[in-house]
Design an enzyme around this catalytic site. Structure first.
Site, PDB file in Angstrom:
ATOM      1  N   GLU A  35     -80.549 -67.206  -0.598  1.00 18.04           N
ATOM      2  CA  GLU A  35     -79.634 -66.165  -0.121  1.00 18.04           C
ATOM      3  C   GLU A  35     -79.823 -65.789   1.359  1.00 18.04           C
ATOM      4  O   GLU A  35     -80.036 -64.624   1.696  1.00 18.04           O
ATOM      5  CB  GLU A  35     -79.752 -64.914  -1.009  1.00 18.04           C
ATOM      6  CG  GLU A  35     -79.484 -65.234  -2.481  1.00 18.04           C
ATOM      7  CD  GLU A  35     -79.526 -64.015  -3.401  1.00 18.04           C
ATOM      8  OE1 GLU A  35     -79.975 -62.935  -2.980  1.00 18.04           O
ATOM      9  OE2 GLU A  35     -79.110 -64.157  -4.566  1.00 18.04           O
TER      10      GLU A  35
ATOM     11  N   ASN B 182     -80.394 -72.087  -1.702  1.00 18.75           N
ATOM     12  CA  ASN B 182     -79.620 -71.569  -2.835  1.00 18.75           C
ATOM     13  C   ASN B 182     -78.868 -70.314  -2.371  1.00 18.75           C
ATOM     14  O   ASN B 182     -79.425 -69.485  -1.644  1.00 18.75           O
ATOM     15  CB  ASN B 182     -80.627 -71.223  -3.945  1.00 18.75           C
ATOM     16  CG  ASN B 182     -80.011 -70.928  -5.282  1.00 18.75           C
ATOM     17  OD1 ASN B 182     -79.137 -71.654  -5.754  1.00 18.75           O
ATOM     18  ND2 ASN B 182     -80.483 -69.848  -5.920  1.00 18.75           N
TER      19      ASN B 182
ATOM     20  N   HIS C 220     -72.491 -66.852 -10.075  1.00 17.54           N
ATOM     21  CA  HIS C 220     -72.414 -65.618 -10.874  1.00 17.54           C
ATOM     22  C   HIS C 220     -70.960 -65.151 -10.807  1.00 17.54           C
ATOM     23  O   HIS C 220     -70.548 -64.506  -9.843  1.00 17.54           O
ATOM     24  CB  HIS C 220     -73.353 -64.547 -10.304  1.00 17.54           C
ATOM     25  CG  HIS C 220     -74.797 -64.907 -10.442  1.00 17.54           C
ATOM     26  ND1 HIS C 220     -75.411 -65.001 -11.666  1.00 17.54           N
ATOM     27  CD2 HIS C 220     -75.748 -65.193  -9.520  1.00 17.54           C
ATOM     28  CE1 HIS C 220     -76.695 -65.323 -11.495  1.00 17.54           C
ATOM     29  NE2 HIS C 220     -76.918 -65.458 -10.200  1.00 17.54           N
TER      30      HIS C 220
ATOM     31  N   GLU D 245     -77.236 -70.875 -11.239  1.00 17.36           N
ATOM     32  CA  GLU D 245     -77.432 -69.585 -11.914  1.00 17.36           C
ATOM     33  C   GLU D 245     -76.163 -69.136 -12.637  1.00 17.36           C
ATOM     34  O   GLU D 245     -75.817 -67.947 -12.629  1.00 17.36           O
ATOM     35  CB  GLU D 245     -77.863 -68.505 -10.899  1.00 17.36           C
ATOM     36  CG  GLU D 245     -79.109 -68.875 -10.116  1.00 17.36           C
ATOM     37  CD  GLU D 245     -79.618 -67.755  -9.201  1.00 17.36           C
ATOM     38  OE1 GLU D 245     -79.192 -66.591  -9.357  1.00 17.36           O
ATOM     39  OE2 GLU D 245     -80.439 -68.065  -8.320  1.00 17.36           O
TER      40      GLU D 245
ATOM     41  N   ASP E 200     -73.378 -67.649 -14.736  1.00 20.10           N
ATOM     42  CA  ASP E 200     -72.988 -66.731 -15.810  1.00 20.10           C
ATOM     43  C   ASP E 200     -71.616 -66.178 -15.452  1.00 20.10           C
ATOM     44  O   ASP E 200     -71.203 -66.228 -14.294  1.00 20.10           O
ATOM     45  CB  ASP E 200     -74.033 -65.629 -16.111  1.00 20.10           C
ATOM     46  CG  ASP E 200     -74.505 -64.846 -14.911  1.00 20.10           C
ATOM     47  OD1 ASP E 200     -73.764 -64.749 -13.898  1.00 20.10           O
ATOM     48  OD2 ASP E 200     -75.622 -64.293 -14.975  1.00 20.10           O
TER      49      ASP E 200
END
Ligand code: XIL
Length: 314
Positions: A130, A171, A207, A235, A237
């Site tokens: 990030e 990432n 996400h 990641e 979701d």
């Protein structure tokens, strides 16, 4: 046969995986699913390899919880994604409070990255997590404010020196669609590659929100791959505003399928990781107030329509 890692591998991918966390491993109904390498060919520790967990005071490394996850991956025959070396969040205060000159902070980053990557050799690592703000500017944190963007190459180089065979990633989230942040990441990849800094892959966190999965995901994955890196969905979701309805769960099924098909269609997309597979342990309700049910298994460890969406996507 029809389990998720097997389906991913049948498409030429390296894995389908999940995040997990140490406190979940005493739940035997949970581990019965987690430990099935046909379902999950890869795991990521959600917290236990972060800086606050691994170097709580300068030069003192604590690998006990991280080792539990690494040993679990090994005994299950699963790949491990190390997560992460350098991130603005979940830092111990001795790092985040700053006050270091650039030479000292460089050495702190080098020691931290090389010790982690050297301890867990032969893995994939999110070396930098990030680095950007949503508008594509650099995130103002202790690393950037002290070293400028050079902290990224300092970290990547230290990781490469510690393990020539590790796969080294940056990432990030909100780079899954065209815009300033994705452009900033593409420019960073170009600049690191042209100066010979070791970088193997870009992780797209993914996400997402039900009904709002970016339609350009496949194209973005392709654009990163065209710059000479691999990509992974790290990641995944897909959350909704609660309460869940049948309509939302059915849209979520379609949305999971969309994401999986995007990775399936791009040769350089090596795998997909969900940010835990069950609503029982999802980070979403703790972070996004009023939202949840983001995972493919529900809080009772039953498969949701989203599971079928993943199957259909492969
Ligand atoms: C989350 C964990 O899942 C939570 O348990 C923790 O409280 C906060 O961090 N992006 C990342 C992950 O890269 O490390 C974050 O994990 C979720 C967002």
């Amino acid at each position: 046969t029809g389990e998720l890692n097997q389906l991913a591998k049948a498409k030429g991918k390296l894995y389908f995986g999940t995040a997990t966390d140490n406190n979940e491993l005493s739940d035997t109904a949970y581990t019965a699913i987690l430990d099935d390498h046909n379902m999950f060919g890869q795991i990521t520790p959600a917290n236990s390899m972060k800086w606050d967990a691994t170097e709580p005071s300068r030069g003192t490394f604590t690998f006990a919880n991280g080792d539990v996850i690494a040993n679990l991956a090994k005994s299950n025959g699963q790949l491990l994604r190390g997560h992460n070396c350098v991130w603005y969040n979940q830092l111990p205060s001795w790092v985040s409070s700053g006050g270091f000159n650039s030479a000292t902070l460089t050495s702190i980053i080098q020691t931290h990255c090389s010790t982690l990557v050297g301890h867990y050799k032969g893995q994939v690592w999110d070396v930098v997590n990030e680095p950007f703000n949503d508008d594509g500017t650099w995130r103002s944190d202790v690393f950037y404010n002290t070293l400028g963007q050079s902290y990224v190459s300092i970290a990547l180089q230290a990781a490469r020196t510690a393990d020539p065979n590790a796969k080294l990633y940056i990432n990030e989230y909100n780079i899954e669609y065209a815009g300033a942040k994705a452009t900033a990441m593409m420019n960073l990849v170009k600049s690191l590659k042209s100066s010979g800094v070791p970088l193997d892959g870009i992780g797209l966190q993914c996400h997402f929100i039900v009904g709002d999965v970016p339609t350009g995901l496949q194209s973005i994955l392709q654009q990163f791959v065209a710059l000479g890196v691999e990509v992974a969905i790290t990641e995944l979701d897909i959350r909704m505003t609660l309460p869940a309805t049948n309509a939302l769960l059915q849209q979520q099924e379609k949305d999971y399928q969309t994401v999986i098909s995007a990775c399936a269609a791009v040769e350089g997309c090596v795998g997909v990781t969900v940010w835990d597979f069950t609503d029982k342990y999802s980070w979403v309700p703790n972070t996004f107030s009023g939202q949840g049910e983001a995972c493919p298994w529900d809080a009772n460890l039953q498969k949701k329509p989203a599971y079928s969406g993943i199957v259909a996507g492969w």
